[in-house]
Design a protein around this motif. Structure first.
Motif, PDB file in Angstrom:
ATOM      1  N   UNK A 693       0.850  -1.189   0.000  1.00  0.00           N
ATOM      2  CA  UNK A 693       0.000   0.000   0.000  1.00  0.00           C
ATOM      3  C   UNK A 693       0.886   1.240   0.000  1.00  0.00           C
ATOM      4  N   UNK A 694       0.660   2.147  -0.942  1.00  0.00           N
ATOM      5  CA  UNK A 694       1.490   3.347  -1.082  1.00  0.00           C
ATOM      6  C   UNK A 694       0.613   4.574  -0.896  1.00  0.00           C
ATOM      7  N   UNK A 695       1.027   5.458  -0.001  1.00  0.00           N
ATOM      8  CA  UNK A 695       0.307   6.695   0.282  1.00  0.00           C
ATOM      9  C   UNK A 695       1.226   7.878  -0.004  1.00  0.00           C
ATOM     10  N   UNK A 696       0.806   8.767  -0.884  1.00  0.00           N
ATOM     11  CA  UNK A 696       1.637   9.894  -1.313  1.00  0.00           C
ATOM     12  C   UNK A 696       0.957  11.218  -0.954  1.00  0.00           C
ATOM     13  N   UNK A 697       1.733  12.100  -0.400  1.00  0.00           N
ATOM     14  CA  UNK A 697       1.247  13.446  -0.062  1.00  0.00           C
ATOM     15  C   UNK A 697       2.136  14.462  -0.779  1.00  0.00           C
ATOM     16  N   UNK A 698       1.567  15.181  -1.745  1.00  0.00           N
ATOM     17  CA  UNK A 698       2.347  16.090  -2.574  1.00  0.00           C
ATOM     18  C   UNK A 698       2.306  17.532  -2.073  1.00  0.00           C
ATOM     19  N   UNK A 699       1.918  17.723  -0.826  1.00  0.00           N
ATOM     20  CA  UNK A 699       1.938  19.058  -0.220  1.00  0.00           C
ATOM     21  C   UNK A 699       2.772  19.006   1.057  1.00  0.00           C
ATOM     22  N   UNK A 700       3.217  20.178   1.562  1.00  0.00           N
ATOM     23  CA  UNK A 700       3.985  20.209   2.807  1.00  0.00           C
ATOM     24  C   UNK A 700       3.106  20.171   4.059  1.00  0.00           C
ATOM     25  N   UNK A 701       1.798  19.929   3.885  1.00  0.00           N
ATOM     26  CA  UNK A 701       0.861  19.874   5.012  1.00  0.00           C
ATOM     27  C   UNK A 701       0.722  18.430   5.474  1.00  0.00           C
ATOM     28  N   UNK A 702       0.920  18.164   6.771  1.00  0.00           N
ATOM     29  CA  UNK A 702       0.747  16.820   7.313  1.00  0.00           C
ATOM     30  C   UNK A 702      -0.724  16.436   7.262  1.00  0.00           C
ATOM     31  N   UNK A 703      -1.015  15.255   6.728  1.00  0.00           N
ATOM     32  CA  UNK A 703      -2.385  14.734   6.705  1.00  0.00           C
ATOM     33  C   UNK A 703      -2.503  13.693   7.812  1.00  0.00           C
ATOM     34  N   UNK A 704      -2.976  14.123   8.988  1.00  0.00           N
ATOM     35  CA  UNK A 704      -3.052  13.242  10.152  1.00  0.00           C
ATOM     36  C   UNK A 704      -4.330  12.418  10.123  1.00  0.00           C
ATOM     37  N   UNK A 705      -4.186  11.164  10.589  1.00  0.00           N
ATOM     38  CA  UNK A 705      -5.336  10.258  10.685  1.00  0.00           C
ATOM     39  C   UNK A 705      -6.139  10.211   9.382  1.00  0.00           C
ATOM     40  N   UNK A 706      -5.421  10.091   8.316  1.00  0.00           N
ATOM     41  CA  UNK A 706      -6.024  10.023   6.979  1.00  0.00           C
ATOM     42  C   UNK A 706      -6.515   8.585   6.774  1.00  0.00           C
ATOM     43  N   UNK A 707      -7.807   8.435   6.570  1.00  0.00           N
ATOM     44  CA  UNK A 707      -8.376   7.093   6.452  1.00  0.00           C
ATOM     45  C   UNK A 707      -8.151   6.542   5.046  1.00  0.00           C
ATOM     46  N   UNK A 708      -7.625   5.328   5.022  1.00  0.00           N
ATOM     47  CA  UNK A 708      -7.284   4.676   3.753  1.00  0.00           C
ATOM     48  C   UNK A 708      -7.912   3.283   3.732  1.00  0.00           C
ATOM     49  N   UNK A 709      -8.662   2.986   2.699  1.00  0.00           N
ATOM     50  CA  UNK A 709      -9.246   1.661   2.552  1.00  0.00           C
ATOM     51  C   UNK A 709      -8.190   0.617   2.223  1.00  0.00           C
ATOM     52  N   UNK A 710      -8.352  -0.583   2.827  1.00  0.00           N
ATOM     53  CA  UNK A 710      -7.401  -1.681   2.595  1.00  0.00           C
ATOM     54  C   UNK A 710      -8.168  -2.939   2.212  1.00  0.00           C
TER      55      UNK A 710
END
Length: 768
Positions: A693-710
């Motif tokens: 599973x790969x999660x990418x964040x292209x901004x300098x803002x932290x995305x906390x508790x980001x829900x991701x389906x598995x």
């Protein structure tokens, strides 16, 4: 005993010799001595002549360095003196009675069974006696089948016949020279062995295939040579051997006689494993390298390291960095260092800048013994105009087109191969086979394929000639590329071919039998351009350009793609990769780590040019190379460690390499959140392997508790975080991982909560 006494003691076999007269015209004799006789074999060597009503044999030699000469009958060892008919060194003996003429030759031809019946003995200017074969009585190295294949353009082993081949004829060692020059009037072989005076070594023309050939006794490995050609315009030109195996260090231009069979290969295990491995499903992390600038050595010419030293250094570095292959910018001999090897003159010669052909064999052998593959850039699209090279080789447009609208490349000032000629296609395909066979190369990356496919490539209207159907496709080049790929894969299973092709030409990496060009891989130039364009934008603007990233998955499996961040992206004013990243220094490093992490998880094999792993600030300069001193700084060491770890992840996780070329290996989880500039996706391997599973964040803002389906419930271990302190990041992450919550999301039955680091990528794998 002095020289005169030795001469007087040599026996005369036939007293009537002195009563015989030559049947050569003074005009032909003068032209021979001056080097202007177009067919010297019509005079030299053994010829049947009429003498006083009976058949006799005239043996003639041009020996500029001889004071006296004899023919020596091989069966008896008896000598017959030759009469010196010209002070420049033309000798003749007419044999009758005591020597059977048929044992020497008849009808102006010598068959392989009779050519050895005599030898030439000469006394040089010091009085030393030298005995050799008669070059004009030695049979051709070419067989009739070779000639047939040459005519068909299918003589893929021409490197075993043309050029300078070490050869032994009747216990006499020498070199067989052969060159294709059908429109030449005369071809002389000049070199160290004749004081660069070719009058005594004028080659014989085989008119059926346009090849000039001559065996020169006594020539040996290490000696330099060229072909001196009299063209149809009466101009003498000196040319490097197109099939020469070695060359002088530029700016010198002579070819060098070379024995390619001296090296004892020790890479059997690698070669057997390569042949048994399907490269489509294997990991491939390629380190693109320019040998002349990768590392330098003090006290060496221009700092160039030799192949053996480079082998040891590169193996150590590839092991440290977990690269599976190196790809070398062209190693073929080239006159201008600033061309990086892409303007090749010596297609069969590894550049002498780093040593001998045997040294380069050691290089490949050593890398193979240490499980590192070797790919090389290959340039069949064009060649330079240097006078000693292929351009107007015999005075005519032999390898190129006569019409500049077809024969000259407007971008590079080079000549374009005439792919419509059988002999030219043969030359190039045989050259590809040569590198795979003689040097055990694992693959060829073909440069500038797009320029080959289109007749109007980089040309204005009216500056190109349509094909026979009025179209812009170069039909002859297409046929050549297909023939090349079929030949490589047929003769060398496991070897790969890679196309640098920048257009939407269909089927580049599809089989020829299915209408494709037949390459193993194609560089994904679209992915490279779109991704770099996106990454160069300030993060605040990226949300409006999410499609630049997601578009690649629309066509990702139409070809077998390799993702390249090559030398072309860090030259000509583009700047280095890190200098192309936006933001302050911290953000530049974070963006570069983000770029690499996204690239290494995207479907496709991977290629990175040297210096990119160091986060080099300056764009590449072929005189300087990477700035290794940057590794004194933690931020640069962090990027290097990141690349090493990404390579290792690809190798150790089948989900990241097994299904690079099929949709079964990729699945979007969330590609629609353009507002937050995030991407989430799965990489999958063959059945039985765990997905990543790969999660990418292209901004300098932290995305906390980001829900991701598995797709499965359980504990998802964080196996990689580009924001780790190890890499110079802020250490925002999910160590040791995240346990699924039981809440369905993104259309999956379960989900996890993820902290997405700023300008970062995190990877997770389900723990069993």
């Amino acid at each position: 005993m002095d020289f005169a006494s030795r001469l007087s003691n040599l026996p005369l076999l036939d007293p009537s010799f002195f009563d015989m007269h030559t049947q050569i015209s003074l005009t032909d004799l003068g032209r021979l001595v001056d080097g202007h006789l177009e067919n010297p074999s019509s005079i030299l060597g053994p010829h049947t002549v009429d003498y006083r009503g009976t058949k006799a044999t005239a043996v003639r030699s041009f020996l500029p360095d001889a004071q006296a000469a004899w023919i020596v009958d091989q069966p008896t060892g008896k000598r017959r003196p030759m009469r010196k008919l010209h002070p420049a060194g033309f000798f003749e003996a007419i044999c009758s009675g005591t020597v059977d003429a048929t044992s020497i030759g008849h009808n102006d031809e010598v068959t392989p069974s009779t050519h050895s019946s005599y030898r030439i003995q000469m006394a040089d200017k010091t009085g030393k006696l030298i005995e050799t074969n008669d070059p004009y009585a030695v049979p051709s190295i070419l067989t009739d089948f070779d000639r047939y294949l040459l005519g068909e353009g299918k003589f893929y082993r021409l490197f075993e016949a043309l050029g300078a081949q070490l050869r032994t004829v009747d216990d006499i060692d020498g070199v067989n020279f052969a060159v294709w020059a059908p429109n030449a009037r005369i071809v002389q072989v000049v070199g160290d062995f004749n004081g660069w005076d070719g009058r005594g070594h004028v080659a014989k023309l085989d008119m059926s295939v346009g090849i000039w050939e001559l065996f020169i006794p006594g020539a040996k490995a290490g000696q330099k040579y060229k072909f001196r050609i009299l063209d149809q315009h009466g101009q003498w030109i000196d040319k490097t051997d197109p099939v020469g195996f070695a060359a002088e260090l530029p700016p010198l231009t002579a070819s060098i006689i070379t024995d390619l069979d001296k090296h004892q290969w020790n890479d059997d295990a690698w070669m057997e494993r390569r042949a048994a491995t399907d490269p489509m499903h294997a990991p491939m992390n390629v380190y693109e390298c320019h040998l002349g600038s990768w590392q330098k050595g003090p006290g060496r010419t221009h700092g160039w390291l030799d192949y053996r030293d480079l082998a040891h250094r590169l193996v150590d570095y590839c092991h440290r960095m977990n690269f599976t292959h190196v790809e070398l910018l062209p190693v073929t001999e080239h006159p201008f260092t600033g061309s990086w090897g892409y303007q090749t003159v010596g297609y069969f010669a590894p550049t002498s800048r780093h040593g001998s052909p045997e040294d380069f064999m050691y290089f490949v052998d050593y890398l193979h013994q240490h499980d590192v593959g070797v790919l090389v850039d290959w340039v069949p699209a064009h060649f330079p105009k240097d006078a000693h090279g292929l351009r107007r080789f015999d005075g005519s447009a032999l390898y190129e087109h006569e019409d500049p609208r077809q024969g000259e490349h407007p971008d590079w000032g080079t000549m374009i191969f005439n792919f419509g000629r059988n002999e030219v296609r043969n030359f190039l395909v045989a050259n590809a086979i040569f590198w795979l066979e003689k040097y055990h190369i694992d693959g060829l990356r073909v440069d500038a394929v797009a320029s080959m496919l289109y007749l109007d490539y980089s040309r204005e209207d009216g500056g190109w000639i349509p094909n026979q159907y009025g179209g812009r496709e170069n039909l002859e080049a297409i046929d050549f590329l297909r023939e090349f790929n079929v030949a490589v894969h047929e003769h060398h299973p496991g070897a790969v071919t890679i196309a640098e092709e920048s257009t939407a030409w269909p089927g580049v990496s599809r089989p020829v039998y299915d209408g494709g060009l037949g390459f193993t891989y194609k560089w994904n130039m679209g992915w490279m351009n779109d991704t770099l364009t996106y990454m160069q934008k300030e993060p605040i603007h990226r949300g409006h350009h999410q499609n630049d990233l997601t578009f690649s998955m629309i066509y990702a499996f139409t070809e077998n793609f390799m993702l390249p961040l090559s030398h072309d992206e860090v030259v000509h004013g583009k700047g280095s990769l890190i200098s192309q990243m936006p933001g302050d220094v911290w953000q530049k490093f974070a963006n570069l780590r983000l770029l690499y992490s996204y690239m290494w998880t995207h479907p496709g094999k991977k290629l990175l040019f040297m210096g990119g792993e160091l986060a080099q600030w300056n764009e590449w300069n072929h005189d300087d190379g990477p700035d290794w001193l940057l590794l004194d700084f933690e931020s640069h060491r962090g990027v290097q460690d990141l690349v090493s770890d990404l390579n290792k992840l690809v190798i150790e996780n089948p989900a990241l390499h097994q299904l690079d070329f099929t949709g079964d290996g990729f699945e979007w989880v969330d590609c629609m959140n353009w507002q937050e500039s995030t991407l989430v996706f799965l990489r999958k391997g063959l059945p039985g392997t765990e997905p990543i599973l790969i999660c990418c964040n292209f901004t300098p803002v932290v995305r906390s508790n980001y829900r991701v389906g598995v797709p499965k419930s359980g504990f998802w271990k964080e196996i990689f975080n580009s924001d780790s302190e190890r890499y110079g990041g802020s250490n925002v992450g999910n160590y040791p991982g995240s346990k699924s919550t039981g809440d369905g999301h993104h259309g999956r039955p379960d989900s996890i909560l993820v902290n997405m680091p700023p300008l970062g990528v995190t990877m997770f794998r389900l723990e069993k």
